[in-house]
Enzyme design. Structure first.
Site, mmCIF file in Angstrom:
data_model
loop_
_atom_site.group_PDB
_atom_site.id
_atom_site.type_symbol
_atom_site.label_atom_id
_atom_site.label_comp_id
_atom_site.label_asym_id
_atom_site.label_seq_id
_atom_site.Cartn_x
_atom_site.Cartn_y
_atom_site.Cartn_z
ATOM 1 N N HIS A 224 2.902 -3.177 -3.123
ATOM 2 C CA HIS A 224 2.454 -2.856 -1.771
ATOM 3 C C HIS A 224 1.451 -3.887 -1.284
ATOM 4 O O HIS A 224 0.940 -4.698 -2.058
ATOM 5 C CB HIS A 224 1.809 -1.461 -1.724
ATOM 6 C CG HIS A 224 2.805 -0.348 -1.698
ATOM 7 N ND1 HIS A 224 3.355 0.182 -2.839
ATOM 8 C CD2 HIS A 224 3.356 0.348 -0.665
ATOM 9 C CE1 HIS A 224 4.197 1.144 -2.523
ATOM 10 N NE2 HIS A 224 4.221 1.266 -1.207
ATOM 11 N N LYS B 125 -3.536 -1.266 0.755
ATOM 12 C CA LYS B 125 -3.229 0.083 0.274
ATOM 13 C C LYS B 125 -4.331 0.535 -0.667
ATOM 14 O O LYS B 125 -4.663 -0.154 -1.641
ATOM 15 C CB LYS B 125 -1.864 0.126 -0.420
ATOM 16 C CG LYS B 125 -1.446 1.543 -0.819
ATOM 17 C CD LYS B 125 0.014 1.615 -1.206
ATOM 18 C CE LYS B 125 0.407 3.023 -1.630
ATOM 19 N NZ LYS B 125 0.178 4.023 -0.563
#
Length: 238
Positions: A131, A135
């Protein structure tokens, strides 16, 4: 439909565009520096905030009897409290670790694959998620959902970022710039390897799914999941 956005970061802004394109009105854009003014006028709330603020955001809406769609991960130790509050206030609640159509299809495939391959102990299973660097939680909620499916169908008894036992299911959590979300489930033996994966090209798929969930939840009572929204509970096999 009048929608309150509880969390107005990157996801909130994309959800706003998609919701408005579908004819919905945004009555609240809540961030860390604004109040809940306008929430009482909403038909449904969509909550994408932070693990630290999710419970208070969800609670605020449920207390008013407003259905909530939540996509924030990292707060699930309090999930049952929100479920109980939803039932107490006779409204509706839907939590999803991922609202993408593709990811929810991946969940169905992973459930079947782990159940099938779990019968063959020569296969070692491992998960990887990648990600963007912004995040806040690791592993991702999607990776945890995938891991829990594997655990329910195999010899593994818990997931871990740093496994110490053979029954620990390893999750590799990687953070890179500009990656919306990538997930792999890999089944490896000494002679071959199988892999299922989902690679998101942008955040629009997640946002679109969240709006679909809000449309589904409007005027409903009870606890739901994306399986209900996408009708994945129906038997597709003859």
């Amino acid at each position: 439909m009048k929608i309150a956005l509880l969390g107005y970061g990157k996801m909130g802004k994309i959800i706003e565009v998609i919701a408005q394109s579908r004819g919905h009105e945004i009555v609240l854009r809540k961030n860390s520096s604004t109040s809940f003014s306008g929430l009482e006028t909403a038909d449904v709330a969509i909550e994408f905030s932070t693990p630290e603020t999710a419970v208070s955001n969800i609670s605020e809406a449920l207390m008013l009897g407003i259905p909530v769609v939540s996509g924030t991960t990292g707060w699930l130790a309090d999930y049952h409290k929100m479920e109980a509050l939803c039932k107490e206030k006779d409204t509706a609640f839907l939590y999803g670790s991922n609202f993408s159509l593709g990811v929810n299809l991946l969940f169905e495939i992973n459930q079947f694959a782990s159940k099938l391959i779990g019968r063959f102990p020569e296969y070692k299973i491992e998960l990887e998620e990648i990600h963007h660097t912004q995040k806040l939680d690791a592993p991702s909620g999607t990776a945890i959902s995938l891991a829990n499916q594997v655990i329910s169908n195999t010899r593994y008894d818990k997931w871990s970022l740093e496994p110490t036992q053979e029954t620990d299911l390893k999750i590799n959590a990687i953070r890179e710039d500009a990656v919306p979300g990538t997930h792999y489930v890999t089944f490896s033996s000494n002679i071959d390897q199988l892999q299922i994966s989902h690679i998101a090209f942008n955040r629009e798929g997640f946002a679109h799914g969240a709006v679909l969930a809000a449309e589904f939840l409007n005027d409903k009572k009870g606890i739901y999941t994306m399986k209900d929204v996408l009708r994945l509970n129906e038997n597709i096999f003859p």
